[in-house]
Enzyme design. Structure first.
Site, PDB file in Angstrom:
ATOM      1  N   GLY A 179      -6.068  -0.815 -10.112  1.00  0.00           N
ATOM      2  CA  GLY A 179      -5.947  -1.023  -8.664  1.00  0.00           C
ATOM      3  C   GLY A 179      -7.292  -0.852  -7.988  1.00  0.00           C
ATOM      4  CG  PHE A 180      -8.998  -0.646  -3.400  1.00  0.00           C
ATOM      5  CD1 PHE A 180     -10.371  -0.911  -3.421  1.00  0.00           C
ATOM      6  CD2 PHE A 180      -8.487   0.143  -2.373  1.00  0.00           C
ATOM      7  CE1 PHE A 180     -11.207  -0.399  -2.437  1.00  0.00           C
ATOM      8  CE2 PHE A 180      -9.309   0.655  -1.387  1.00  0.00           C
ATOM      9  CZ  PHE A 180     -10.666   0.392  -1.426  1.00  0.00           C
ATOM     10  CB  ILE A 181      -8.337   3.947  -5.136  1.00  0.00           C
ATOM     11  CG1 ILE A 181      -8.187   3.522  -3.666  1.00  0.00           C
ATOM     12  CG2 ILE A 181      -9.031   5.309  -5.233  1.00  0.00           C
ATOM     13  CD1 ILE A 181      -7.323   4.439  -2.820  1.00  0.00           C
TER      14      ILE A 181
ATOM     15  CG  ASP B 239      -2.515  -1.189 -12.858  1.00  0.00           C
ATOM     16  OD1 ASP B 239      -3.341  -0.681 -12.080  1.00  0.00           O
ATOM     17  OD2 ASP B 239      -1.657  -2.022 -12.494  1.00  0.00           O
TER      18      ASP B 239
ATOM     19  N   GLY C 268      -2.314  -4.117  -8.799  1.00  0.00           N
ATOM     20  CA  GLY C 268      -3.667  -4.107  -9.372  1.00  0.00           C
ATOM     21  C   GLY C 268      -3.960  -5.451 -10.023  1.00  0.00           C
TER      22      GLY C 268
ATOM     23  CB  THR D 291       7.182   1.847  -7.462  1.00  0.00           C
ATOM     24  OG1 THR D 291       7.806   0.593  -7.612  1.00  0.00           O
ATOM     25  CG2 THR D 291       5.887   1.883  -8.232  1.00  0.00           C
TER      26      THR D 291
ATOM     27  CE1 TYR E 236       3.238   4.238   0.041  1.00  0.00           C
ATOM     28  CE2 TYR E 236       2.230   4.367   2.214  1.00  0.00           C
ATOM     29  CZ  TYR E 236       2.114   4.398   0.842  1.00  0.00           C
ATOM     30  OH  TYR E 236       0.886   4.590   0.265  1.00  0.00           O
TER      31      TYR E 236
ATOM     32  CE  LYS F 135       2.121   8.247  -2.476  1.00  0.00           C
ATOM     33  NZ  LYS F 135       1.813   7.852  -3.888  1.00  0.00           N
TER      34      LYS F 135
END
Ligand code: UDP
Length: 334
Positions: A10-12, A31, A36, A95, A149, A153
């Site tokens: 992914g990005f980070i 992943d 990603g 997820t 979301y 989290k």
């Protein structure tokens, strides 16, 4: 050191993998490429010490094996982006909660150190800024998809703290505030890659709502450096840290600045939330982190100014556009 990064393509995650490789660590990623992409790890794919697994973190057998092999685990695999959350709420909730359950369950066997990345979304509709880690969380109703979301989290955070308290698994939680930089895609709604793409291609720059809502953006390099220090710090265990920038900008100002920096002729237009997302969508008006806790622990201070953040995204997207067209990158100046 052997490091496992879930969501490592992914990005980070891909930036984090790169920094650990530079330091000489062995890096394992898992992943499923749901958000990603292989493009993010293309340049490190063949480096010695880099191992990638294209599977979901909810695959018990593989995750168990990787957790067992590694010394520390960064759990970044998650459903991200407001657009994705509004469009695929089932996937978001499942997820986020299942992935974290699986990682912590296997980490518990040998009490491996786990860093869980959470989000500033958990502060919800709280309107008193800056947000401190101990503040109450203010959620909207369950029939407004966006809050699923934040709640998923928040459950991840509860789980991580419970695993520390009950099973002595050393966990640390990082609440990330609007992380930006090269490789972030606008596909899932993120504002800066979207505005930059619109500005560079001459399309209208779409400000949702009236543009007075504000955010604090952080460069991914600052975030990655902070995560690497947090996971190693003995006093971080069982704790929550805000990781963010402290410069607040309204979304309209952001659009104007991007237009200026790209020299774009795009028009800035306003799009009501109902049209941008869904009927009855609720946005957060403000989101500013109190970063005194992480500053005290690791001396954290964001290094990138807003203009530097924007320029890094502009350069990245110009390069990408040039590669796609086989032409030189467009010139940005008026
Ligand atoms: N936004 C916008 N235009 C876009 C995408 C986002 O005006 O094309 C706004 C969005 O409504 C929010 C802010 O920009 O107020 C930041 O959105 P993003 O999805 O990047 O992150 P959030 O802070 O909402 O998680």
């Amino acid at each position: 050191m052997k490091v496992l990064i879930t969501g490592g393509a992914g990005f980070i995650g891909s930036h984090l993998a790169e920094q650990h490789l530079k330091r000489g660590d062995e890096v394992y990623i898992i992943d499923d490429l749901s958000t990603g992409s292989m493009e993010n790890i293309e340049h490190i794919k063949k480096q010695p010490g880099f191992h990638y697994n294209l599977e979901s973190v909810t695959d018990h057998r593989l995750t168990a094996e990787l957790v067992d092999l590694c010394d520390v685990i960064y759990h970044l695999a998650a459903a991200v982006g407001v657009r994705l959350i509004v469009e695929s709420p089932v996937r978001t909730i499942e997820t986020n909660i299942r992935g974290t359950e699986v990682v912590l369950f296997h980490a518990a066997k040998k009490r491996k150190r786990v860093l869980i990345t959470s989000t500033s979304e958990v502060y919800g509709k709280r309107d008193r800024v800056p947000f401190h880690e101990d503040d109450d969380l203010v959620m909207g109703p369950t029939n407004k998809g966006r809050w699923s979301y934040a709640c998923s989290k928040a459950i991840d955070e509860f789980l991580a703290i419970a695993y520390w308290k009950e099973k002595k698994v050393p966990t640390v939680i990082a609440r990330l505030f609007n992380t930006v930089g090269p490789r972030q895609t606008g596909r899932y709604g993120m504002v800066i890659p979207n505005f930059v793409r619109q500005a560079l291609s001459g399309e209208d720059i779409t400000v949702f709502g009236d543009g007075t809502q504000s955010r604090c953006f952080t460069h991914v390099f600052d975030v990655v450096a902070a995560l690497m220090k947090l996971i190693e710090h003995p006093h971080a265990i069982g704790e929550i840290y805000n990781v963010g920038g402290d410069y607040e900008v309204s979304i309209l100002q952001l659009a104007e600045r991007i237009k200026e920096l790209t020299g774009s002729t795009s028009k800035i237009v306003f799009l009501p939330y109902d049209k941008a997302y869904e009927e009855g969508f609720e946005d957060m008006q403000k989101r500013v982190p109190d970063i005194s806790k992480i500053r005290k622990l690791i001396g954290y201070q964001p290094n990138f100014s807003l203009d530097e953040i924007l320029m890094s995204v502009i350069e990245y997207q110009r390069q990408k556009m040039a590669n796609r067209n086989g032409a030189p990158a467009p010139i940005a100046f008026r």
